[in-house]
Design an enzyme around this catalytic site. Structure first.
Site, short mmCIF file in Angstrom:
data_model
loop_
_atom_site.label_atom_id
_atom_site.label_comp_id
_atom_site.label_asym_id
_atom_site.label_seq_id
_atom_site.Cartn_x
_atom_site.Cartn_y
_atom_site.Cartn_z
N ARG A 325 0.86 -1.07 0.15
CA ARG A 325 0.23 -0.10 0.15
C ARG A 325 0.94 1.23 -0.26
O ARG A 325 0.39 2.22 -0.61
CB ARG A 325 -1.06 0.02 1.13
CG ARG A 325 -2.00 1.05 1.14
CD ARG A 325 -3.10 0.96 2.33
NE ARG A 325 -4.07 -0.13 1.94
CZ ARG A 325 -5.49 0.35 1.35
NH1 ARG A 325 -5.71 1.73 1.18
NH2 ARG A 325 -6.49 -0.47 1.15
N GLU A 726 -9.35 6.05 7.63
CA GLU A 726 -8.02 6.50 7.31
C GLU A 726 -7.91 7.71 6.50
O GLU A 726 -6.61 8.41 7.06
CB GLU A 726 -7.50 5.02 6.66
CG GLU A 726 -7.43 4.05 7.43
CD GLU A 726 -7.04 2.84 6.82
OE1 GLU A 726 -5.87 1.96 7.10
OE2 GLU A 726 -7.72 2.37 5.80
#
Length: 781
Positions: A325, A726
């Site tokens: 990621r 997030e």
């Protein structure tokens, strides 16, 4: 029905409406102290309390363990080692390399060696310190440099590329090399790790665990005890914070409690002491970044060779996906025509790094923002102009991993905030202030966020729900999402209330349990409301369809004449309350219970090639931060912050704004105050609130303005909303960029970025100022 069709149906049935700011479903319980957490549950007679004996070595063979003094200690009921585990000695999420109790060797300081069960928590902790362990030390890689020298990796180095970055660098008009380091971060949840295990009949075990991933705990405990998953029930009503720290880490403590309950037939509780919690559980991954970038005279990026190196700790945990990621987000909002991203995943003899809010995204995003700041400094340009010049645009809208950026609202959002926050005028005023201020220097920065939403491990993008409508019209909702304070329960409850046209007070959210909704994914990747909201919607719509058919038959009207409204249920000319309908339906033998399921459509990713569409959509944000730095002490203040954040059509603006503010401040802490310090022998020195500084109320910006972007998700998510957990964390990158500009103002004649690493503690700032001034040929050191 295909999942995209289900989502489209949800979108059609639930038009975008202005949602009220409903309070958190447990807010009244939180403020009165009546909310029950795992440690608030009544302790039955015979409860045993647990503690681990921990390794004092970072890497060593276990030659011998003398636990006689432990067993003889006051209050001790039993002591267990790896030899006492009936099944698999494993609490790892993927790679089977995290034992519950060490066997043969230890891989990090503080690793669990043995387990003490005693009549009180203090008795267990005192006894755990009495073990006499004989070690044969082995070479330990504590630092990234030591791991690299030993070629110690958790997996092969990964590469993601487009074009020929090295060739493009050769032909670029301007080239620049640089690098910096960013530290890790402790989760510092308010409620520490805790699990309560109760033995059931016929070998079954019930666990109350503070975990984001009940199904994984269920699975691991079953294997640990040699049981089936059906023999283990895991329950989570709420957590006092998690931030990723309870996605995999909770299994260690749940496994210990379950082992003792199974072995003794008595209930067992493991409530970790804060120091032990910080020593034994994983952190955010620290990163070292190195880069060479090619660009033109206007600052448009032409080529990038980016190297990301992360010490991952002693086991694999979730590090492959986290580092992936980071690679995914190394573009942020910018088109990179020729790019090579290399990701090194080092194995070190420290506690394994793990999931943390953003899951590697913040690290990758900080890297590209730092690169743009560096290019701007060398060109003597405002960094914002370079950011705008490099944004994704038509014809320049494919990511390095091959996904099209179809919903690119970053340019509009940046333009909006640039004007609303008065960025250009403030930037000029700050330059004038710095010119006449010898000690205090100010900086301002605007940075955007583009964060991909979905688990990058495709099969995790699924969720289930269970809804019961009772004959009095009350509704019970259960789903696989866990409530850690982020408000997923109230959001899902709102979805169900909208389906039936009932007030939110009619909905009762019940604890997440593996015996109600099986095989769930972790509440992570910002997907809790997306996945579970749609699963609950599908369950509710199944029941509503049955009721529509029943009403049409009962009142002789078409199903299209049945409507569920806040004023009541209409069936042709008939009107009734939802409670009256529920009673009628029950008497008419209509099923008022249903499961629901949802799987995110249109996502797929080839990890071997690092190509595909790993994300369903992107969430965007923009922040402007203004800071002041005292060049004599290195201290700083965040003076003002303006945030514009994209949550699509918000399910709950009050909850979303709370998440944005909390995420921003937590991100600010990562980049400014939260410093992890390890001793050369592998001991964590910052292992308590006395030595580790999280942001406090005084660190909050003096002015923090939060605005929600007025827009909808282009994808048919629940109510066209977007995830919010997030993405706001990375809004705080603007603080770090602003600090760089403030430090640079200490020697404005230097056209280079100061060598400031994160976190930008006072010591780090002073060090960067001294180096920057040396570069200017000054006398300051």
């Amino acid at each position: 029905m295909a999942e995209r069709d289900r989502a489209a149906a949800a979108d059609a049935a639930m038009p975008v409406l202005e949602k009220p700011g409903h309070p958190h479903e447990s807010a009244h319980l939180h403020v009165t102290g009546a909310a029950r957490y795992a440690d608030d549950l009544s302790e039955p007679e015979g409860m045993l309390h647990l503690a681990f004996g921990q390794s004092s070595q970072a890497h060593a063979k276990i030659v011998a363990m003398d636990l006689s003094a432990v067993r003889a200690a006051p209050g001790v009921f039993a002591v267990y080692t790896a030899a006492d585990i009936p099944g698999a000695n494993d609490v790892a999420p993927v790679a089977h390399d995290d034992p519950l109790l060490a066997e043969g060797a230890v891989l990090s300081h503080g690793q669990a060696l043995f387990l003490v069960a005693a009549t009180s928590r203090d008795a267990a902790r005192r006894a755990a310190r009495l073990g006499k362990i004989e070690y044969a030390p082995l070479p330990a890689a504590i630092t990234a440099a030591q791991a690299r020298a030993a070629d110690s990796l958790i997996e092969p180095t990964q590469r993601m590329a487009r074009g020929d970055a090295l060739a493009a660098l050769e032909t670029a008009p301007h080239r620049l090399k640089g690098g910096f380091a960013m530290g890790g971060q402790d989760h510092f949840y308010l409620e520490g790790q805790i699990a309560v295990a109760t033995p059931g009949e016929d070998g079954q075990v019930h666990l109350v665990s503070s975990t984001q991933h009940p199904s994984e705990v269920q699975h691991l405990v079953a294997h640990l005890l040699g049981l089936t998953s059906a023999d283990v029930t895991v329950e989570v009503r709420r957590m006092g914070g998690a931030f990723g720290g309870k996605e995999t880490q909770a299994a260690l403590f749940a496994g210990a409690a379950a082992l003792v309950a199974a072995k003794t037939g008595r209930p067992a509780k493991f409530r970790a002491d804060r120091d032990d919690d910080m020593v034994m559980t994983g952190k955010r991954h620290p990163f070292d970044v190195a880069y060479e970038v090619g660009f033109d005279a206007q600052g448009k990026l032409l080529a990038l060779d980016l190297f990301l190196s992360s010490p991952c700790g002693a086991s694999v945990d979730l590090s492959p996906a986290i580092n992936d990621r980071a690679m995914f987000h190394a573009d942020n909002c910018y088109y990179l025509p020729d790019v090579l991203i290399t990701s090194e995943r080092l194995k070190t003899n420290t506690v394994s790094a793990t999931a943390f809010r953003g899951f590697g995204g913040p690290q990758g995003m900080l890297a590209i923002e730092r690169i743009l700041d560096d290019v701007a400094a060398h060109l003597g340009r405002d960094p914002l102009d370079l950011r705008v010049a490099n944004l994704y645009a038509p014809g320049r809208n494919e990511t390095p991993y091959g996904m099209t950026v179809a919903d690119n609202i970053a340019p509009e959002m940046i333009a909006h905030v640039r004007q609303s926050a008065n960025y250009d005028a403030r930037s000029k005023a700050i330059a004038a202030f710095n010119a006449q201020s010898p000690v205090i220097k100010r900086g301002i920065a605007l940075t955007p966020v583009k964060f991909g939403i979905s688990f990058t491990t495709t099969h995790l993008n699924q969720a289930g729900a269970l809804i019961h409508v009772y004959a009095d019209g009350s509704i019970q909702v259960n789903h696989g999402g866990t409530e850690m304070g982020q408000g997923v329960y109230v959001k899902v409850a709102q979805v169900v209330a909208d389906v039936f046209g009932v007030p939110l007070a009619s909905i009762r959210c019940t604890a997440t349990r593996t015996d109600k909704v099986p095989n769930t994914s972790a509440t992570a990747a910002s997907s809790g409301a997306d996945l579970n909201g749609m699963a609950a919607y599908n369950a509710a719509m199944t029941i509503r369809a049955r009721l529509e058919t029943f009403l049409a038959r009962t009142f002789g009207c078409g199903e299209d004449a049945v409507r569920f409204t806040p004023e009541g249920v209409l069936a042709g000319d008939a009107r009734m309350t939802f409670g009256e309908l529920a009673r009628r339906a029950h008497m008419g033998r209509i099923s008022l219970s249903s499961t629901g399921f949802y799987a995110t459509p249109d996502i797929a990713y080839d990890r071997a090639a690092h190509k595909g569409r790993p994300f369903y959509y992107f969430a965007y944000g923009v922040s402007v931060s203004e800071v002041a730095v005292d060049t004599l002490t290195g201290e700083h203040k965040v003076l003002a912050v303006d945030v514009l954040h994209d949550v699509g059509a918000s399910l709950n603006p009050a909850i979303d704004k709370g998440q944005i503010e909390g995420g921003f401040v937590q991100g600010q802490g990562w980049l400014t105050t939260e410093e992890l310090v390890w001793h050369a022998d592998g001991r964590l020195l910052t292992h308590s609130p006395a030595t580790y500084k999280i942001p406090t109320a005084s660190d909050r910006p003096r002015r923090l303005s939060i605005e929600l972007w007025d827009g909808q998700n282009v994808e048919p998510t629940i109510n066209r909303s977007k995830a919010v957990g997030e993405p706001p964390f990375m809004l705080a990158i603007s603080v770090f960029s602003a600090l760089n500009r403030a430090v640079a103002a200490a020697a404005p004649q230097v056209r280079a970025l100061p060598p400031l690493d994160a976190p930008a503690t006072p010591e780090a700032i002073l060090k960067a100022i001294a180096a920057h001034r040396r570069a200017a040929g000054g006398v300051h050191a």
